[in-house]
Design an enzyme around this catalytic site. Structure first.
Site, PDB file in Angstrom:
ATOM      1  N   CYS A  40       3.171 -66.179 -12.601  1.00 56.26           N
ATOM      2  CA  CYS A  40       2.446 -64.911 -12.616  1.00 56.26           C
ATOM      3  C   CYS A  40       3.364 -63.800 -13.120  1.00 56.26           C
ATOM      4  O   CYS A  40       4.403 -63.517 -12.513  1.00 56.26           O
ATOM      5  CB  CYS A  40       1.936 -64.584 -11.206  1.00 56.26           C
ATOM      6  SG  CYS A  40       1.031 -63.022 -11.120  1.00 56.26           S
ATOM      7  N   GLY A  41       2.963 -63.173 -14.216  1.00 56.27           N
ATOM      8  CA  GLY A  41       3.748 -62.068 -14.751  1.00 56.27           C
ATOM      9  C   GLY A  41       3.639 -60.802 -13.926  1.00 56.27           C
ATOM     10  O   GLY A  41       4.557 -59.982 -13.918  1.00 56.27           O
TER      11      GLY A  41
END
Length: 272
Positions: A69-70
């Site tokens: 997850c960025g």
């Protein structure tokens, strides 16, 4: 609450696999022989457990890997998927609640200033919706434009968050991950290419149009996430699906967090 869930998602161990705990993760799930087979991670130099993946960004193998997850700058895996889902659900609620409050404030201002009565009685506007709606919208845009823009923004964000949360909840219910979904799609595509390669005749003597026709004729559409049927179409049998309740328990009460209890139980049995 939102900040707490963000910190828990970002800084808690997502399920990093190391030489000290690899044996525990190897015992959690079996290899399905399709998406996962016994292999050694060339980077970590340890056996790669089923359902895990090496993340090149984090530099570790992650158990029950879902995705990197960025937004939280970490992997979402076996240990922090519960925090990630709570983070999504909380912000869905927060955006919907804020949108409702802003709408209630605007409606309250309309009632306080008797806007509908003002338009119908003093300005002679018809009381039907088609005549009132454009004028009310103009009034809201002129006197509460910031709140209206924020309301529209929160409405759009709420829909996106609900869709994203619903998709991940669906994956949890059927006990699969984003990574496994992508791996299965790639597996189907490679399998279809092999089938097409074996079935299609030699194309060297054909024109470009004829080749395209033959390729479209022999191309196969493969359904998702079931087994092989009578037409011999490739379908997946998910061996990790154990029912809705157990699938939910597996995420919100991860197996790795229960290992200490299992070790304590074995210790009591051994020395009792």
């Amino acid at each position: 609450m939102g900040l707490l869930l963000f910190l828990l998602t970002s800084f808690s161990d997502p399920g990093f696999v190391s030489s000290s705990n690899v044996s525990d993760y190897l015992a959690m799930f079996p290899y399905d022989g399709v998406l996962y087979e016994e292999k050694i991670c060339s980077t970590c130099n340890i056996p790669r457990p089923p359902r895990s993946k090496h993340c090149s960004i984090c530099g570790h193998c992650v158990a029950r890997f879902d995705h990197h997850c960025g937004w939280t700058n970490t992997c979402i895996g076996e240990n922090n998927l519960r925090y990630f889902m709570a983070f999504l659900f909380w912000h869905c609620y927060l955006c919907l609640y804020a949108a409702f409050v802003i709408a209630a404030v605007i409606v309250g201002e309309m009632k306080r200033k008797n806007l509908v009565r003002l338009l119908t009685v003093y300005y002679g506007i018809g009381s039907n919706f088609q005549e009132l709606a454009p004028l009310i919208f103009q009034w809201v845009l002129a006197f509460h434009g910031e709140q209206l823009m924020l309301l529209l923004f929160l409405g759009i964000i709420s829909l996106l968050l609900m869709g994203f949360s619903g998709y991940h909840l669906y994956l949890i219910i059927i006990n699969t991950t984003t990574n496994e979904t992508l791996k299965w799609e790639n597996y189907k595509r490679l399998k279809a290419e092999r089938v097409n390669t074996h079935e299609m005749p030699d194309d060297t003597s054909l024109s470009t149009v004829e080749v395209a026709k033959k390729r479209s004729k022999h191309s196969c559409s493969i359904p998702f996430f079931t087994r092989r049927n009578s037409q011999n179409k490739l379908q997946r049998e998910n061996i990790y699906d154990r029912g809705i309740l157990q699938n939910l328990a597996e995420v919100f009460f991860p197996r790795s967090s229960r290992l200490w209890w299992q070790d304590l139980t074995l210790f009591k049995v051994k020395y009792s």
